[in-house]
Motif scaffolding. Structure first.
Motif: not given
Length: 965
Positions: A279, A282-283, A286, A312, A314-315
């Protein structure tokens, strides 16, 4: 394991002050409350027009949707290229004299258009005082070169004399110590010392009366026109990401996700590193996408050798959206969260569908997800806007579904440089030679002769249908090439199951079912799930029943047919040559020959007097546009051995001159060839040979197509129409049309500035905007094809091949105006297939006998009488023109074909009642009342009517149709 993300800042001097802080805004006239309310829904908003800033005489800032097209005029002169993205939903232009600005009153006209045809426009009048500084156009420069900047005379527009000029460097790349030579003159020189972007400011006049303008100089690497290779998931130990043969730092740990951000004008690495695949990583990715979004100046590459963490999904979907990636099916996302490798490269904040992605499917290897292509300078920019790097695939395999003269029970298919032959078993009389191709690599996975007709073949047809289904159900679904062997017909058990699978590839079932078993042939190239339509040809639709064409990777890196020609005239050799293996020019390998080359280069004006060297072969592509190559060839032929020669002998001079004479003559011929191919879309001198706007408007009027109704069309369809028409005209015109089709197929998936494909997408717009939308696409495509020409002149092997072909196999008419009739016919056919369904959007099917009549005239519906308050039976289409319908076989049953009728309608009252539409569509081009010569069976295809056929069920209420009374 935690991964550090390394950042590389790139600027040493402060950026320009915001224009809004430097000058008062020129406001529009005051608006009423009603007008303000109406503006809330407008597409285009002029945020500011600022006069006399330190950036330009006039700075314009507008807001509009990211996917809108902006057109601009300054006093009637086109100025679109001056506007660039300056943030999410914002575009900014720095305007001066060369954009059309003049002293006194200036009229600025702006127009925004959405892909669906919705428009908005603004016009403003601005007063500009004397003087107007004009720094000239922006420039691109290869590192290590010197550039003279500015405009002549004087770098300004003024009614005064003796105005002071002063240049300065307002911004430069980090670490640069570049200086301007003679900065108080109109045309100083800049010698950049670092790659990147330099901003130069010109000040004309003194004090408060002074005017300022700026230009940018983009200093980029010394790359050839073909660009430089890159890969996103290399298995070499030094790094996962490689560009131009160099490993990118901090992209070696395969347990994380690699990320590289590139500046598009210079391909400089702005940031690079590895993030965790869970997470936090991926954050972080983004966040980076958001950081670089809004101005189209960056490419962001993301790749993972081991996918992303299981929760992950949806990310990952969010990251894909933020990079403009085409939507991926759940299966692809689930495979990636299960550890399957992937690659993405897109513009942060990019338009939907603009990114390149490689999701090879569950269980795929790292090599299968490695996105290997080139970073190439894109020629798809108009005006003097600096070019930018984009992803370009070098894979353009060609195909020919029927090579030579096949036997009655055999066939040979040519694919990607190889021939594949097949023969039916002895018990078979007809069938289909079928190649199954890996959509990523182009490798042939299987090829078989599928039996459909003969003795004891019923079970074999079922086997063929099952074999084909099993291949098409695979992930990823393959590209398939099919060519009939013998004369197939549907008179066999299990034929319908076989046709069902062919329909998944883009086949028209009614065309397949019309094969008569006596004289008909058929060919198909397609891929399940492709956005692009399949390529199909059959003698039942008045084509020869075979296909020659080109396949190109789409934005998912899957091979897709982009141009096809049933007559076999498409110039596939041009396509194959453009990306054949590179070959260096013969070397001038002695000091004397190099000195002779330098002398010749200086004499021809390619290098300045006193230059120590002059590499002539570079000039072929660096000076391709501005040079008069025919004159250069003449000048070289007239050049003699100099009396005061130094450093080279007469023999060395003669040898170098002879070699360069051959090369320059070939460059001149290539330039003429591509200029001729581009000419139909050239409107620099007024209207072009092929005025798509006029053709669209005329046909829309003839078909009474409602201006505001939506139409969806495949932009590349025009390329195949041009190729098909070319097969029926005389050879010199045919050569021009086949070469034009090949040329456009090569650039179909190249990108516009915002990252979207030039031609490889659907056009969804209002009928009244279709001509404008298509013209915009092909105007950009015309510019892009210059990049194809540069591939030829920068490579000795390609240049030699072209030199031997241009006057014979690739011969063109003297001018493309001689092909104008054929080009217009091609365009009119394309517009007809797009516009008729806006007039009559429903393609109906009659209920077959014995349940129904099987005809349009005999179809009976129960309609409601609003006055009498009762239902009654009627035949709504009893006055339909007999030629605006087609009888088709929709399936085969034990007693033969099941016949029905297809026809178009708008509702129960509006449908083709006179023969005007059918004559225009289906009459032969040489008929006494000439038409477009379209095939009814091909035209009344579900693909032309939104992919659906509606069943008009006999005697049902409103015939079970969604049509309002």
């Amino acid at each position: 394991m935690d991964h550090a993300l390394l950042s590389h800042p790139s600027s040493r001097r402060g950026t320009l002050l915001a224009a809004g802080l430097l000058a008062a805004c020129v406001l529009p006239p005051a608006a009423s409350a009603d007008a303000a309310g109406r503006r809330a829904s407008r597409l285009l908003t002029v945020q500011s027009l600022r006069v006399g800033t330190t950036a330009a005489p006039l700075t314009v800032q507008v807001t509009l949707p990211r996917h809108a097209t902006l057109r601009a005029w300054v006093n009637g002169r086109r100025a679109d290229s001056a506007f660039h993205h300056s943030g999410v939903g914002r575009r900014r232009a720095l305007l001066t004299a060369h954009n059309g600005l003049r002293i006194g009153r200036n009229r600025i006209r702006l127009r925004a258009t959405l892909p669906n045809g919705r428009r908005d426009a603004e016009t403003r009048v601005v007063k500009i005082n004397d003087p107007i500084a004009d720094a000239g156009h922006d420039h691109s420069l290869i590192a290590g070169r010197t550039l003279e900047v500015g405009t002549r005379p004087g770098g300004m527009r003024s009614r005064r004399g003796g105005m002071k000029l002063q240049w300065s460097i307002a911004d430069a790349p980090r670490g640069s110590d570049a200086e301007l030579t003679d900065p108080a003159t109109a045309t100083p020189e800049l010698r950049p010392d670092e790659p990147g972007t330099y901003t130069l400011r010109l000040t004309a006049g003194r004090g408060s009366d002074a005017s300022h303008d700026t230009l940018t100089v983009t200093v980029r690497p010394d790359d050839p026109p073909i660009g430089v290779p890159f890969e996103t998931l290399s298995e070499r130990p030094e790094a996962g990401v490689w560009i131009d043969g160099q490993p990118i730092a901090n992209t070696f740990d395969r347990n994380g996700i690699f990320v590289v951000v590139l500046e598009r004008r210079t391909r400089a690495v702005v940031e690079a590193g590895t993030t965790p695949k869970h997470g936090a990583g991926l954050s972080q990715l983004r966040g980076m996408a958001a950081k670089y979004a809004g101005n189209d100046r960056y490419l962001m590459l993301v790749s993972g050798a081991r996918g992303v963490s299981g929760d992950m999904g949806d990310q990952l979907r969010g990251l894909l959206r933020e990079l403009g990636a085409p939507a991926q099916p759940d299966a692809a996302i689930n495979a990636t969260t299960a550890g399957t490798p992937f690659s993405i490269i897109g513009i942060p904040g990019g338009v939907d569908g603009s990114a390149w992605v490689k999701f090879p499917g569950r269980g795929a290897s790292v090599a299968a997800a490695n996105l290997k292509a080139n970073l190439q300078l894109n020629q798809a920019v108009l005006g003097t806007t600096p070019k930018h790097y984009d992803v370009v695939s070098t894979d353009h395999p060609t195909f020919d579904t029927r090579v030579g003269r096949p036997g009655a029970t055999s066939n040979t298919i040519h694919w990607n440089g190889r021939d594949y032959s097949a023969t039916l078993p002895s018990s078979a009389t007809a069938g289909f030679h079928t190649l199954v191709i890996d959509p990523f690599s182009g490798a042939v996975l299987d090829h078989n002769p599928l039996t459909t007709n003969g003795t004891d073949t019923n079970n074999q047809v079922a086997v063929a249908a099952l074999w084909l289904k099993q291949w098409l159900d695979r992930d990823p679904a393959p590209l398939v090439i099919m060519q009939s062997i013998g004369r197939p017909s549907g008179a066999a058990n299990n034929w319908n199951a076989f046709v069902d699978q062919a329909v998944r590839l883009g086949a028209n079932r009614y065309v397949l079912n019309s094969l008569d078993g006596r004289t008909d042939s058929y060919a198909l190239v397609g891929r399940p799930g492709s956005q692009a339509p399949g390529a199909e040809a059959s003698t039942t639709t008045d084509d020869p029943g075979e296909l020659t064409g080109v396949a190109t990777p789409d934005r998912t890196l899957r091979l897709t047919p982009v141009a096809s020609d049933p007559f076999g005239d498409l110039n596939t050799e041009l396509v194959e040559t453009a990306y054949q293996a590179p070959q260096a020019f013969p070397a001038f390998d002695t000091a004397g020959k190099k000195a002779a080359e330098t002398f010749i280069g200086i004499s021809l004006g390619f290098c300045s007097s006193g230059s120590r060297s002059c590499e002539m072969r570079r000039r072929y592509y660096e000076n391709y546009e501005p040079a008069n190559w025919n004159q250069k060839s003449t000048d070289l032929n007239n050049l003699g051995y100099p009396d005061n020669a130094s450093g080279f002998t007469r023999d060395e001079f003669t040898a170098v001159k002879a070699q360069l004479a051959r090369e320059i003559s070939a460059v001149s011929n290539v330039k003429h060839y591509f200029d001729t191919l581009q000419s139909p879309f050239d409107r620099t001198a007024g209207k072009s040979i092929l005025d798509l706007n006029d053709l669209a408007d005329n046909l829309r009027s003839e078909f009474a197509a409602p201006t505001g109704d939506a139409t969806t069309s495949w932009a590349l369809g025009l390329v195949s129409e041009i190729a098909a028409v070319g097969g029926s005209v005389e050879s010199s015109v045919s050569g021009g049309l086949s070469a034009m089709s090949a040329m456009f197929s090569l650039v179909s998936y190249l990108t516009q500035e915002n990252g979207t494909s030039v031609l490889g997408t659907e056009i969804t717009t209002k009928a009244g905007e279709l001509g404008h939308q298509l013209y915009d696409r092909y105007e950009i495509a015309q510019q892009t094809t210059t990049g194809v020409a540069l591939l030829f002149v920068s490579d000795w092997g390609k240049l030699q091949k072209a030199a031997g072909k241009l006057d014979n196999d690739w011969r063109l008419p003297n001018t493309m105006s001689g092909a104008s009739a054929s080009l217009k016919l091609s365009a009119r056919r394309w517009f007809a297939e797009s516009l008729v369904p806006t007039t009559f959007p429903y393609l109906l099917r009659a209920t077959p006998k014995p349940v129904g009549s099987g005809t349009a005239i005999g179809t009976e519906c129960q309609l409601f009488d609003g006055y009498g308050g009762r239902w009654f039976y009627t035949h709504p289409w009893n006055r339909i023109d007999g030629n605006t319908q087609v009888r088709v076989s929709e399936a085969y049953e034990n007693n033969g074909p099941r016949w029905t009728t297809l026809w178009p309608t708008r509702n129960f009252e509006t449908y083709p009642k006179s023969d005007s539409v059918s004559k225009l569509l289906f009459n032969a081009t040489d008929d006494r009342t000439p038409g477009l010569g379209l095939s009814k069976l091909a035209f009344f295809s579900p693909a032309n009517f939104g992919g659906r056929v509606w069943s008009a069920n006999d005697r049902a209420r409103r015939c079970d149709l969604p049509i309002k009374q």
